[in-house]
Write an enzyme that holds these catalytic residues in place. Sequence first.
Site, short mmCIF file in Angstrom:
data_model
loop_
_atom_site.label_atom_id
_atom_site.label_comp_id
_atom_site.label_asym_id
_atom_site.label_seq_id
_atom_site.Cartn_x
_atom_site.Cartn_y
_atom_site.Cartn_z
CG ASP A 157 -2.14 0.92 0.99
OD1 ASP A 157 -2.08 1.75 0.06
OD2 ASP A 157 -3.12 0.83 1.76
C1 BGC Z 1 -4.95 3.31 0.30
C2 BGC Z 1 -5.04 2.32 -0.86
C3 BGC Z 1 -4.84 3.03 -2.15
C4 BGC Z 1 -3.52 3.77 -2.13
C5 BGC Z 1 -3.25 4.56 -3.39
C6 BGC Z 1 -3.70 4.16 0.22
O1 BGC Z 1 -3.73 5.19 1.17
O2 BGC Z 1 -4.97 2.61 1.52
O3 BGC Z 1 -6.29 1.68 -0.84
O4 BGC Z 1 -4.91 2.15 -3.24
O5 BGC Z 1 -3.53 4.69 -1.04
O6 BGC Z 1 -4.09 5.65 -3.46
#
Ligand code: BGC
Length: 788
Positions: free
Chosen positions: A255
């Site tokens: 993530d």
């Molecule tokens: C989120 C993810 C997301 C990623 C990119 C993170 O803060 O938890 O779900 O895909 O950001 O935006």
Amino acid sequence: MTAFDAKTVIASLTHAEKVDLLSGFNMWKTRAIERFGIPSIVMTDGTYGVRYSVDQIDNDMKGGQDFDAFLGVVNRRANDVQTAWGTMKAATCFPNGSSLGCSWDVDLAHELGAALARECQALGVHVLLGPGINIRRTPLGGRAYEYYAEDPVLTGDIAAGVINGMQDGGVGASLKHFACNNSEVERTTMDSVVEERALREIYLLGFERAVAKSRPWTVMSAYNRLNGVQAAENHWLLTEVLREDWGFEGLVMSDWQGVKDRPASLIAGNDLDMPESSTRKEDLLAAIEAGTVPMAVVDSACERVLVLVGRALAGEDRRPCDFTAHHALARRFAAESIVLLRNEDGLLPLDPGKAGRILVIGESATEAVIQGSGCATTTPTFVDRPLDEIRRLAAQVDHVVGTSDDPARHEALRQEALAAAARADTVIVFANTIVGYDGEGSDRRDLALAPGQDALIAALAAAHPKVIVVLANPDAVAMPWLDAVGAVVETFFSGQGMGAAVADILFGRVSPSGKLTTTFPKRIEDIPGYPTYPGENGRHLYCEGIHVGYRHYDKRGIEPLFPFGFGLSYTSFAYADLTLDRTRVGPGEGLTASVSVTNTGARAGKEIVQLYLQPTAPRLQASPRNLRGFVKVALEPGETRRVRIALTARDFEAFDPARGGWVLDTDVVTVAIGASSRDIRLEARVQCDAGVVRHRPVAWDTQPIFILENPIARKAFAGFLAGKLAVNEADAERLLEHCRNSFFGIVTSLDRRLRLRFDRDEVEALIASINAGMRALEQQPALRDAAE
Ligand code: BGC
């Protein structure tokens, strides 16, 4: 773009180039390798619509700028969506996860995936960062709106539908957040402390099903810790479970900024670190040069990145997308997902000719609440205004706002609404949870509607007999006014087509067919895990274990406001003739249940048939009822269809941590067919026959009673004693019997009661051979009779 062979490319990459490949490029891309003509591929969010930031993707925003922009995205609220992120490309905002899940329709999920893929293709996106499928353990969870359900079977099957739709369209999915990202409190540090059985049977099962049924190109590791280890650095999770147990062959990405120790994350199985970080790249390069990260690990991760890039490029199909057609799809998906929770005296559907003067109340009747806040938030191409859609279908429609963000105005607005209601024949209130508080980064604090709304509804319901409430909320809300209103229509966050979909349902152009995918509690204290939520000192103990969602309400006999699987229709359905193609199940065997469903009403409609398994006398503790299959069936008035639900061997098994695996136990199991988890219509019994009687593994301090009850252990200990004491086995058994009432361990008991002292190594060897004997027996059930 020339095709490339991953292994040949890797063989000639420098260490620094390998690190580049494993670390992404800027915010949303992989790193190109120009000397091989390998371009970057683009990834972006999210789970129910494409969020395309022109600045971040096309203009490759760099450095701290992109971190700020990223935080801007995640921390901004949905209502700022048009202004928060600079130049955005619009895309269809489809029903969010908590809405779409209520369709219980895997084919519809596939259609959504296909539509998302089409939009990705048109916009130039190769991998869409979704679906997010964490279990909705608490309705307070800030990202509950993105996720499908509190049940892993439903979650996994809907996710597989979406992923198959996307990947059939040439766009990769990223199944996230792996695992146990069930709350937003201290989201990147919180340790989710979960016992293994609950992990395997609840929190991981949805991922396991989705991986098996749809082979996602990528999985995204979660931000949180799991049982003490950061998810992105958790070798057990990312390698032993995901790859070795489940056979996942795709790529694992982090993530965003979720990796804390890059070398550790790579060793654990987190191939790609997103987004690019020069510090983490330096750390990885230093570790590679120091030899602390094996080159074989580096190379297989590089290969996975290159395979992903190759798939993405092969899938490219940049034809334009028909966004108008997709708006119509968004409406249809929303209509299929809306749940009718209450309908007293057939108040709904409204007859446009007879509804008389309709008063619509609520700011969200004009500014529809269609999505949650966070990285998933989409810039919609177009948003239906519910008021306009109602006016399209009915002649006399007035509107007042009823409440406002300013509490000082509540009383005056309530009086205005009550006065207008006194002149109306039918009142439709659009209500919602507070817009812009919860979402990614913050859980809800309570189950209330936005300030002023519960009081407004209660006042209207006390004054008017025909109040219809239309709700927009991420997950369960309390409804202190429920008994006083005529009807409740639950939309969750159902995307840009919500307005038309609601109008279609209100006026009966569509019969509602959604059913809840989480339990609605009566009070916040009834929520499973309430005693330890949201954790303390950085640890969040999942105290309810396997009893998540409806399992908890069933186990504790708590009456919910609305049960899991509940939803009304404008027609009615009868269930008959449940048959099973077998009534005994042994290890490795499944069965198929068939049932006839008839539409007994006067309108066409769809019914969601749910199959639960209910143990009778389980060896391990169990929830009273577990969803194992479901099917949605469309029926014309009077029509009957026979539906089939197939169960696999796994559906009858429990995960036994003492054995490190899934096991079938002997029990009589009820196959219960229901219209909801609390509305079981038909039942049939199945005899599960494990072929073996399972005894707990033996240890040094196992109580004598468990040795005596276990034929293998009893025989082995008797033989051992006979040999040591030069007595026959019958006498040795009698000696063992002397220890029966001891609550100390077998060795201590023999020592104290019989004054016998044993060599520790010899006893350990005996115990090991007993346990090995039991394992062997469990794998060969046919030997049972010989042994017992
Ligand atoms: C989120 C993810 C997301 C990623 C990119 C993170 O803060 O938890 O779900 O895909 O950001 O935006």
